[in-house]
Scaffold this motif. Structure first.
Motif, PDB file in Angstrom:
ATOM      1  N   GLY A 187       0.803  -1.211   0.000  1.00  0.00           N
ATOM      2  CA  GLY A 187       0.000   0.000   0.000  1.00  0.00           C
ATOM      3  C   GLY A 187       0.841   1.268   0.000  1.00  0.00           C
ATOM      4  N   TYR A 188       0.146   2.388   0.081  1.00  0.00           N
ATOM      5  CA  TYR A 188       0.782   3.687  -0.066  1.00  0.00           C
ATOM      6  C   TYR A 188       0.208   4.672   0.941  1.00  0.00           C
ATOM      7  CZ  TYR A 188       1.769   1.351  -4.422  1.00  0.00           C
ATOM      8  OH  TYR A 188       2.164   0.420  -5.326  1.00  0.00           O
ATOM      9  N   VAL A 189       1.053   5.592   1.373  1.00  0.00           N
ATOM     10  CA  VAL A 189       0.556   6.670   2.234  1.00  0.00           C
ATOM     11  C   VAL A 189      -0.208   7.652   1.341  1.00  0.00           C
ATOM     12  CG1 VAL A 189       2.437   6.439   3.885  1.00  0.00           C
ATOM     13  CG2 VAL A 189       2.687   8.013   1.971  1.00  0.00           C
ATOM     14  N   LYS A 246      -7.394  11.830  -9.054  1.00  0.00           N
ATOM     15  CA  LYS A 246      -7.750  10.678  -8.229  1.00  0.00           C
ATOM     16  C   LYS A 246      -7.054  10.746  -6.872  1.00  0.00           C
ATOM     17  CE  LYS A 246      -8.721   7.385 -11.968  1.00  0.00           C
ATOM     18  NZ  LYS A 246     -10.068   6.962 -11.535  1.00  0.00           N
ATOM     19  N   ALA A 247      -5.781  11.180  -6.882  1.00  0.00           N
ATOM     20  CA  ALA A 247      -5.009  11.218  -5.637  1.00  0.00           C
ATOM     21  C   ALA A 247      -5.432  12.383  -4.748  1.00  0.00           C
ATOM     22  CB  ALA A 247      -3.519  11.332  -5.965  1.00  0.00           C
ATOM     23  N   GLU A 248      -5.751  13.503  -5.357  1.00  0.00           N
ATOM     24  CA  GLU A 248      -6.070  14.739  -4.613  1.00  0.00           C
ATOM     25  C   GLU A 248      -5.058  14.961  -3.487  1.00  0.00           C
ATOM     26  OE1 GLU A 248      -9.956  16.712  -4.707  1.00  0.00           O
ATOM     27  OE2 GLU A 248     -10.715  14.729  -4.214  1.00  0.00           O
ATOM     28  N   ASP A 275      12.176  14.849  -0.310  1.00  0.00           N
ATOM     29  CA  ASP A 275      11.731  14.834   1.085  1.00  0.00           C
ATOM     30  C   ASP A 275      11.163  16.173   1.539  1.00  0.00           C
ATOM     31  OD1 ASP A 275      12.646  12.180   1.454  1.00  0.00           O
ATOM     32  OD2 ASP A 275      14.697  12.915   1.698  1.00  0.00           O
ATOM     33  N   SER A 276      11.056  17.134   0.624  1.00  0.00           N
ATOM     34  CA  SER A 276      10.693  18.496   1.032  1.00  0.00           C
ATOM     35  C   SER A 276       9.223  18.623   1.402  1.00  0.00           C
ATOM     36  CB  SER A 276      11.037  19.487  -0.083  1.00  0.00           C
ATOM     37  OG  SER A 276      10.322  19.150  -1.263  1.00  0.00           O
ATOM     38  N   ARG A 277       8.378  17.709   0.903  1.00  0.00           N
ATOM     39  CA  ARG A 277       6.956  17.707   1.277  1.00  0.00           C
ATOM     40  C   ARG A 277       6.517  16.258   1.401  1.00  0.00           C
ATOM     41  NH1 ARG A 277       3.798  23.054  -0.544  1.00  0.00           N
ATOM     42  NH2 ARG A 277       2.225  22.238   0.859  1.00  0.00           N
ATOM     43  N   ASP A 278       5.358  16.108   1.986  1.00  0.00           N
ATOM     44  CA  ASP A 278       4.772  14.773   2.139  1.00  0.00           C
ATOM     45  C   ASP A 278       3.987  14.455   0.870  1.00  0.00           C
ATOM     46  OD1 ASP A 278       3.808  12.398   3.130  1.00  0.00           O
ATOM     47  OD2 ASP A 278       2.287  13.319   4.419  1.00  0.00           O
ATOM     48  N   TRP A 279       4.741  14.155  -0.197  1.00  0.00           N
ATOM     49  CA  TRP A 279       4.113  13.967  -1.506  1.00  0.00           C
ATOM     50  C   TRP A 279       3.147  12.779  -1.496  1.00  0.00           C
ATOM     51  CZ3 TRP A 279       5.149  18.236  -3.900  1.00  0.00           C
ATOM     52  CH2 TRP A 279       6.405  18.832  -3.800  1.00  0.00           C
ATOM     53  N   GLY A 280       1.990  12.971  -2.120  1.00  0.00           N
ATOM     54  CA  GLY A 280       1.046  11.864  -2.260  1.00  0.00           C
ATOM     55  C   GLY A 280       1.204  11.138  -3.579  1.00  0.00           C
ATOM     56  N   LEU A 281       1.830  11.801  -4.566  1.00  0.00           N
ATOM     57  CA  LEU A 281       2.010  11.215  -5.900  1.00  0.00           C
ATOM     58  C   LEU A 281       3.293  11.772  -6.505  1.00  0.00           C
ATOM     59  CD1 LEU A 281       0.858   9.607  -8.389  1.00  0.00           C
ATOM     60  CD2 LEU A 281      -0.308  11.727  -9.054  1.00  0.00           C
ATOM     61  N   ARG A 295      18.090   5.883  -7.245  1.00  0.00           N
ATOM     62  CA  ARG A 295      18.447   5.756  -5.831  1.00  0.00           C
ATOM     63  C   ARG A 295      17.362   6.357  -4.940  1.00  0.00           C
ATOM     64  NH1 ARG A 295      23.703   8.834  -4.269  1.00  0.00           N
ATOM     65  NH2 ARG A 295      22.256  10.512  -3.825  1.00  0.00           N
ATOM     66  N   MET A 296      16.882   7.558  -5.301  1.00  0.00           N
ATOM     67  CA  MET A 296      15.833   8.191  -4.509  1.00  0.00           C
ATOM     68  C   MET A 296      14.498   7.495  -4.692  1.00  0.00           C
ATOM     69  SD  MET A 296      17.145  10.381  -2.594  1.00  0.00           S
ATOM     70  CE  MET A 296      15.616  11.010  -1.936  1.00  0.00           C
ATOM     71  N   THR A 297      14.270   6.989  -5.900  1.00  0.00           N
ATOM     72  CA  THR A 297      13.015   6.290  -6.155  1.00  0.00           C
ATOM     73  C   THR A 297      12.896   5.051  -5.275  1.00  0.00           C
ATOM     74  OG1 THR A 297      12.951   7.127  -8.410  1.00  0.00           O
ATOM     75  CG2 THR A 297      11.655   5.179  -7.955  1.00  0.00           C
ATOM     76  N   ALA A 298      14.025   4.449  -4.953  1.00  0.00           N
ATOM     77  CA  ALA A 298      14.002   3.288  -4.055  1.00  0.00           C
ATOM     78  C   ALA A 298      13.487   3.679  -2.670  1.00  0.00           C
ATOM     79  CB  ALA A 298      15.397   2.682  -3.936  1.00  0.00           C
ATOM     80  N   ASP A 299      13.679   4.944  -2.281  1.00  0.00           N
ATOM     81  CA  ASP A 299      13.214   5.412  -0.972  1.00  0.00           C
ATOM     82  C   ASP A 299      11.780   5.921  -1.006  1.00  0.00           C
ATOM     83  OD1 ASP A 299      15.680   4.846   0.151  1.00  0.00           O
ATOM     84  OD2 ASP A 299      16.478   6.840  -0.320  1.00  0.00           O
ATOM     85  N   LEU A 300      11.173   5.954  -2.187  1.00  0.00           N
ATOM     86  CA  LEU A 300       9.830   6.520  -2.324  1.00  0.00           C
ATOM     87  C   LEU A 300       8.759   5.451  -2.481  1.00  0.00           C
ATOM     88  CD1 LEU A 300      10.527   9.493  -4.762  1.00  0.00           C
ATOM     89  CD2 LEU A 300       9.815   9.668  -2.393  1.00  0.00           C
ATOM     90  N   GLN A 301       9.044   4.257  -2.024  1.00  0.00           N
ATOM     91  CA  GLN A 301       8.134   3.143  -2.294  1.00  0.00           C
ATOM     92  C   GLN A 301       6.782   3.283  -1.603  1.00  0.00           C
ATOM     93  OE1 GLN A 301       8.878   0.514  -4.598  1.00  0.00           O
ATOM     94  NE2 GLN A 301      10.299   2.166  -5.029  1.00  0.00           N
ATOM     95  N   SER A 302       6.692   4.113  -0.573  1.00  0.00           N
ATOM     96  CA  SER A 302       5.397   4.303   0.093  1.00  0.00           C
ATOM     97  C   SER A 302       4.561   5.360  -0.616  1.00  0.00           C
ATOM     98  CB  SER A 302       5.603   4.703   1.559  1.00  0.00           C
ATOM     99  OG  SER A 302       6.277   5.937   1.643  1.00  0.00           O
ATOM    100  N   ARG A 303       5.117   5.999  -1.650  1.00  0.00           N
ATOM    101  CA  ARG A 303       4.379   7.007  -2.414  1.00  0.00           C
ATOM    102  C   ARG A 303       3.856   6.385  -3.707  1.00  0.00           C
ATOM    103  NH1 ARG A 303       4.360  10.699   1.684  1.00  0.00           N
ATOM    104  NH2 ARG A 303       6.375  10.458   2.722  1.00  0.00           N
ATOM    105  N   ARG A 304       2.707   6.811  -4.136  1.00  0.00           N
ATOM    106  CA  ARG A 304       2.227   6.374  -5.446  1.00  0.00           C
ATOM    107  C   ARG A 304       3.130   6.967  -6.527  1.00  0.00           C
ATOM    108  NH1 ARG A 304      -2.864   4.045  -5.404  1.00  0.00           N
ATOM    109  NH2 ARG A 304      -4.023   4.290  -3.452  1.00  0.00           N
ATOM    110  N   ARG A 305       3.493   6.140  -7.513  1.00  0.00           N
ATOM    111  CA  ARG A 305       4.429   6.558  -8.551  1.00  0.00           C
ATOM    112  C   ARG A 305       3.856   6.230  -9.930  1.00  0.00           C
ATOM    113  NH1 ARG A 305       6.145   3.542  -4.995  1.00  0.00           N
ATOM    114  NH2 ARG A 305       6.405   1.747  -6.353  1.00  0.00           N
TER     115      ARG A 305
END
Length: 553
Positions: free
Chosen positions: A164-166, A219-221, A288-294, A309-319
């Protein structure tokens, strides 16, 4: 034995007879799980790869559908070992799953205990894992979600990610409803992405990938980070979002070499976030500058390696990855699969063309014979210099003029890879040249003059390969390319595929020096377009106004 267009071989190659009446249906059926390797005149060669099978599996195709497609179109009985291998390979996807446990957090579970034991003993995977919860479940360090998926793919056990995703920071975004509506395929693409949570949408240039992005944002809003190839592209995104959504100019920030604005929707260039300062990627902090939803990756096939490298750390975000072709010349398609997500939606270019959403295109390879002096220079040149010599042969300039004379009223782009060649062409044609050093303001002014019809011809470098909206362009003349880049060929054709108001056909010319590396690389570049159903006519420059040599591709 049947009269099918396909010959299926036990080495996982598929031979498709192009002149067969069912070849188009067969190409459509095998496209989700086979990759085109060679596309000469009459028989195209495809290969079934594990990654292609896993992409098909992630997109909802099962082994039964793959086997049925092969059996339906094969001229001879499909080799049984190949069918067994397909079933086994597709069956490897999802034996391991990533899930979120309310007690333990991120976990990896297995439907097959032996597989779990195998990966637990892998020296590169073990440090990413925590305590063993039970025989079939192990804790995963949350920061390793992306890298774990990368490694599991490499060892042949791609995990299905159900963790899932935050939601990220909420921000109201709605599609505007006045005067336009999503096309059916755009809506299906956005729905397919949202159902999967993360992944890649593949659509032709000119088919409105930006609007798929806008639909995903609606959809994400939520706050959204959009990564683009250059500043001009970013500003096109901004204009489209203001026109097509409820977003205002103040809600959209530009993060580029010129501005550093972080707003609820922030559009950043790949170039600025991968710029090094004192050996560090300082601007990667933007992630990391905001709590991105997408996070939206435009032209994901061009995603720079440091961003993985950064994308590996963004797995909880929808991409969401957007592209016209998943081909990567660096071979990192597996990283796109594991870190951005699998292919969620794909549609053949010709299908979109038939619906009238992109222009029909005629592709011609024009072969020129270099002068005796040019041929001698090429013959004695060092290996590393030969491609530039044949690509930039001065013999090509009169041919460009001849082609432009065939289309005197058509807005035309002359595209090349070498700046000195482009400067020569600009002088010979008496028209502006747009290259990397051209200031953004000047680029935008020239593009606007081209759109308005004030300029009929522009000479452009690879900066115009992608994300430049020039719907009026009808003719593209390619004089040189980046070796055998298939993605570049697709992007360049895409510059002229926007539908024309009067339904005119687009014309794509590739000028190639005969009997040189230029010809070899051109054949390689054309592979992706051949897979999409485009045929290249070959003609001699001396006979440009006469009948062409029979079709290739």
């Amino acid at each position: 034995m049947t009269d099918g267009p396909l010959i299926v071989q036990s080495d996982k190659t598929l031979l498709l007879e192009i002149d067969h009446p069912s070849s188009r249906d067969a190409r459509t059926a095998i496209a989700p799980f086979a990759e085109l390797e060679r596309a000469p005149e009459h028989v195209h060669t495809y290969r079934i790869t594990p990654l292609a099978l896993w992409n098909a599996r992630a997109a909802g195709h099962d082994a039964e559908q793959v086997v049925d497609a092969l059996s339906t179109f094969s001229r001879y009985p499909v080799p049984q070992p190949l069918l067994i291998d397909i079933v086994d390979t597709m069956g490897r996807f999802g034996r391991l799953t990533l899930q979120n446990s309310p007690v333990h957090g991120l976990t990896m579970a297995s439907l097959d205990r032996a597989v779990l034991e195998e990966v637990l003993r892998n020296k590169k995977i073990a440090p990413m894992l925590g305590e063993r919860i039970d025989d079939d479940t192990v804790v995963v360090h949350p920061s390793e979600r992306g890298r774990l998926k990368q490694m599991l793919l490499k060892v042949g056990w791609p995990a299905e990610d159900f963790a899932g995703y935050v939601d990220g920071e909420a921000h109201p975004i709605k599609l505007a409803e006045d005067g336009w509506a999503l096309r059916d395929y755009q809506r299906m693409a956005a729905d397919s992405f949202w159902a999967g949570g993360s992944g890649v949408v593949v659509l032709p240039c000119g088919a409105g990938k930006t609007l798929v992005g806008a639909a995903a944002m609606a959809k994400a809003e939520a706050t959204t980070l959009i990564l683009v190839t250059n500043t001009v592209s970013g500003r096109q995104w901004k204009r489209e979002l203001i026109a097509r959504t409820s977003l205002t100019e103040d809600e959209i920030g530009e993060y580029s070499g010129e501005r550093k604005e972080i707003r609820p929707v922030t559009i950043a260039t790949y170039q600025v976030i991968t710029r090094k300062s004192k050996g560090e990627y300082r601007h990667l902090e933007l992630f990391d500058s905001r709590d991105w939803g997408l996070v939206v990756y435009d032209e994901v096939h061009l995603l720079p390696a440091p961003v993985f490298r950064m994308t590996a750390d963004l797995q909880s975000r929808r991409r969401l990855g957007l592209t016209a072709t998943l081909v990567r010349e660096d071979g990192r398609e597996g990283d796109v699969f594991s870190l951005i997500g699998p292919k969620r939606y794909d549609v053949p270019w010709r299908d979109i063309e038939q619906q009238g959403w992109i222009a029909p295109a005629d592709c011609t390879e024009v072969r020129v014979t270099m002068t005796e002096n040019e041929r001698l220079k090429y013959a004695v040149a060092e290996a590393e210099d030969r491609y530039k010599l044949c690509s930039t042969a001065a013999t090509k300039i009169p041919v460009v003029k001849q082609i432009l004379a065939r289309h005197p009223e058509e807005p035309s782009l002359v595209i090349g890879a070498y700046l000195d060649q482009l400067d020569e062409l600009g002088a010979a044609l008496d028209c502006p040249v747009i290259q990397g050093s051209t200031k953004n303001k000047e680029r935008e002014e020239l593009f606007d003059r081209f759109r308005s019809g004030e300029l009929r011809t522009l000479v452009v470098s690879k900066v115009a390969n992608f994300s430049i909206d020039l719907p009026e362009a009808t003719v593209a003349i390619q004089v040189s390319g980046t070796f055998g880049s298939r993605q570049e060929e697709a992007q360049r054709l895409g510059r002229i595929l926007r539908p024309k108001a009067d339904g005119r056909q687009a014309h794509f010319y590739s000028i190639v020096s005969r009997d040189t590396l230029d010809t070899d690389y051109a054949a390689h570049r054309q592979r992706f377009l051949a897979e999409q159903g485009y045929a290249y006519r070959i003609c001699d420059a001396d006979d440009l106004l006469g009948p062409p040599i029979p079709e290739v591709g």
